[in-house]
Design a protein around this motif. Structure first.
Motif, PDB file in Angstrom:
ATOM      1  N   ALA A  22       0.838  -1.208   0.000  1.00  0.00           N
ATOM      2  CA  ALA A  22       0.000   0.000   0.000  1.00  0.00           C
ATOM      3  C   ALA A  22       0.867   1.249   0.000  1.00  0.00           C
ATOM      4  N   VAL A  36       2.246   1.758  -3.407  1.00  0.00           N
ATOM      5  CA  VAL A  36       1.223   2.282  -4.319  1.00  0.00           C
ATOM      6  C   VAL A  36       1.067   3.792  -4.134  1.00  0.00           C
ATOM      7  N   VAL A  86      -6.722 -11.023  -9.500  1.00  0.00           N
ATOM      8  CA  VAL A  86      -6.045  -9.989 -10.295  1.00  0.00           C
ATOM      9  C   VAL A  86      -6.164 -10.251 -11.791  1.00  0.00           C
ATOM     10  N   LEU A 134      -4.649  -4.139 -14.062  1.00  0.00           N
ATOM     11  CA  LEU A 134      -3.779  -3.529 -13.070  1.00  0.00           C
ATOM     12  C   LEU A 134      -3.144  -2.257 -13.619  1.00  0.00           C
ATOM     13  N   SER A 135      -3.221  -1.188 -12.867  1.00  0.00           N
ATOM     14  CA  SER A 135      -2.491   0.017 -13.247  1.00  0.00           C
ATOM     15  C   SER A 135      -1.019  -0.204 -12.920  1.00  0.00           C
ATOM     16  N   ARG A 187       0.730   1.614 -11.200  1.00  0.00           N
ATOM     17  CA  ARG A 187       0.855   1.953  -9.784  1.00  0.00           C
ATOM     18  C   ARG A 187       0.598   0.715  -8.922  1.00  0.00           C
ATOM     19  N   LEU A 188      -0.437  -0.035  -9.282  1.00  0.00           N
ATOM     20  CA  LEU A 188      -0.772  -1.235  -8.513  1.00  0.00           C
ATOM     21  C   LEU A 188       0.287  -2.316  -8.713  1.00  0.00           C
ATOM     22  N   GLU A 189       0.800  -2.399  -9.948  1.00  0.00           N
ATOM     23  CA  GLU A 189       1.851  -3.383 -10.206  1.00  0.00           C
ATOM     24  C   GLU A 189       3.108  -3.064  -9.418  1.00  0.00           C
ATOM     25  N   GLY A 240       3.085  -1.764  -6.510  1.00  0.00           N
ATOM     26  CA  GLY A 240       2.768  -2.263  -5.171  1.00  0.00           C
ATOM     27  C   GLY A 240       2.961  -3.765  -5.092  1.00  0.00           C
ATOM     28  N   LEU A 241       2.471  -4.490  -6.116  1.00  0.00           N
ATOM     29  CA  LEU A 241       2.621  -5.952  -6.129  1.00  0.00           C
ATOM     30  C   LEU A 241       4.084  -6.358  -6.185  1.00  0.00           C
TER      31      LEU A 241
END
Lengths: 282, 108
Positions: free
Chosen positions: A274, A277, B37, B42-43, B45-47, B49-50
């Motif tokens: 998080a 992100v 998922v 997935l943006s 940005r989210l990737e 995070g992942l």
């Protein structure tokens, strides 16, 4: 992070194709710039042993073999832990066959060890299953982290491989895929190595039973920690890892203090993701 | 545990049922994340995070474990790091760690 960007194509709507019609996905929903990449991945997947293109992900016997061989040293460590589990299962009153069945079908070390610690007469079935689920929730995050590469594979290959996912071979797989190998079958191969050693060691531990005594005197209780330290050393990506790791560490240590069970693992990973992100600037 | 010790090959149907239920919820967790998922785009940005998840989860497993340990475990963990850093050989690092923890526990 930079290295990731190279191996990870931009998200497209094409994933759903693979879901419906295994791997032969029609490109109808794809934008033009996605098409060559998807076609390439699909082509090399069905073509088997052909030389993989730089950014494609393949699923070959060579990938299975490489995964298996790379994982054997780690699987030896898992075996040490499996002996400990076998001994604990025997002490809890499980037969050798039952302990082996649990290792073969559940294939999740920490959850199994906690489960046999909960084992009592009468069996607290609800508590055992809920605890196993909570401990293993982290696998959802770990599986999701494979999506950038697994998106190129058919559902059967994805879900079949994920059955073989354990902490150790997942981390090895991430390392391999991040290096740009494109070996989609690495998780399956390394998982087979884990499975063989885990089930075998369970049987040995359960048979040895009382003879082994306290596994801590051989340092067997430290094996899993050592595996994770080694994996951390490999997963370190330099400066970019610092903030997420510090966040994960702080969150996990705090959560372990105040929350029951293994929720701290899930929470540490989620909070770090998080924060990343939020930090990310596109 | 019970006076009539089960033979090595015995399979109690009830216990087998519990084990299979444990296996079922484990499979759910293993495939659930990617199932989810695969259904959302997935943006970047989210990737991002992942992408920090692998290391973050390893650290989240390790942190409390090491915090609960003592100087022997910390020393052995340092030894694993050192051997990994110098040799990049997992087996060597694991052996060093386990031998180290036994030695440190005896000495410290």
């Amino acid at each position: 992070m930079d290295a990731d960007a190279d191996t990870r194509p931009v998200a497209s709507g094409s994933d759903r194709d693979a879901d419906g019609s295994a791997a032969t996905g029609s490109p109808d929903t794809e934008s033009d710039e996605q098409r060559p990449l998807e076609a390439e991945a699909t082509g090399s997947e069905t073509a088997g042993d052909l030389e993989p293109a730089a950014e494609s992900v393949t699923f070959t016997w060579d990938g299975v073999r490489t995964g298996f061989l790379t994982c054997v040293p780690v699987a030896l460590g898992v075996g040490g832990y499996g002996i400990a589990f076998g001994v604990l299962a025997d002490q809890a009153g499980l037969s050798v066959a039952e302990a082996a069945l649990m290792s073969a079908t559940v294939l999740a070390g920490a959850a199994q060890i906690v489960a046999v610690e909960l084992w009592a007469d009468p069996l607290p079935v609800g508590a055992i299953i809920a605890t196993v689920f909570a401990i293993n929730l982290r696998y959802s995050l770990m599986g999701a982290a494979l999506q950038p590469w697994f998106r190129h594979l058919s559902p059967a290959k994805i879900y079949g491989s994920l059955y073989m996912m354990a902490d150790e071979n997942w981390a090895l797989t991430m390392r391999d895929l991040k290096s740009g190998s494109g070996r989609g079958a690495f998780l399956l191969g390394s998982g087979i190595a884990i499975w063989v050693f885990w089930v075998g060691a369970t049987v040995i531990g359960a048979l040895a039973g009382g003879v082994v005594g306290d596994p801590t005197q051989y340092g067997a209780d430290f094996i899993l920690t050592a595996v994770f330290v080694a994996l951390a050393a490999e997963l370190w990506e330099g400066q970019s890892s610092l903030v997420p790791w510090v966040v994960a560490l702080g969150t996990a240590v705090l959560a372990a203090e105040y929350l029951p069970g293994r929720w701290y693992i899930l929470l540490g990973g989620l909070v770090a993701a998080a924060v990343e992100v939020i930090r990310y600037d596109s | 545990m019970t006076p009539d010790l089960p033979s090595a090959l015995s399979l109690d149907p009830f216990i087998v049922g519990v084990i299979l239920a444990m296996a079922a919820v484990t499979v759910l967790t293993k495939v659930g994340g990617i199932w989810l998922v695969r259904r959302v785009d997935l943006s970047e940005r989210l990737e991002a995070g992942l992408s920090v998840l692998p290391g973050a989860i390893v650290i989240a497993v390790l942190g409390p474990e090491l915090a609960a340990g003592g100087p022997a475990e910390w020393g052995a963990a340092g030894l694993v790091l050192l051997v990994m850093w110098r040799t990049e050989n997992i087996l060597l690092a694991l052996i060093a760690g386990v031998v180290g923890v036994v030695a440190f526990r005896a000495v410290l």
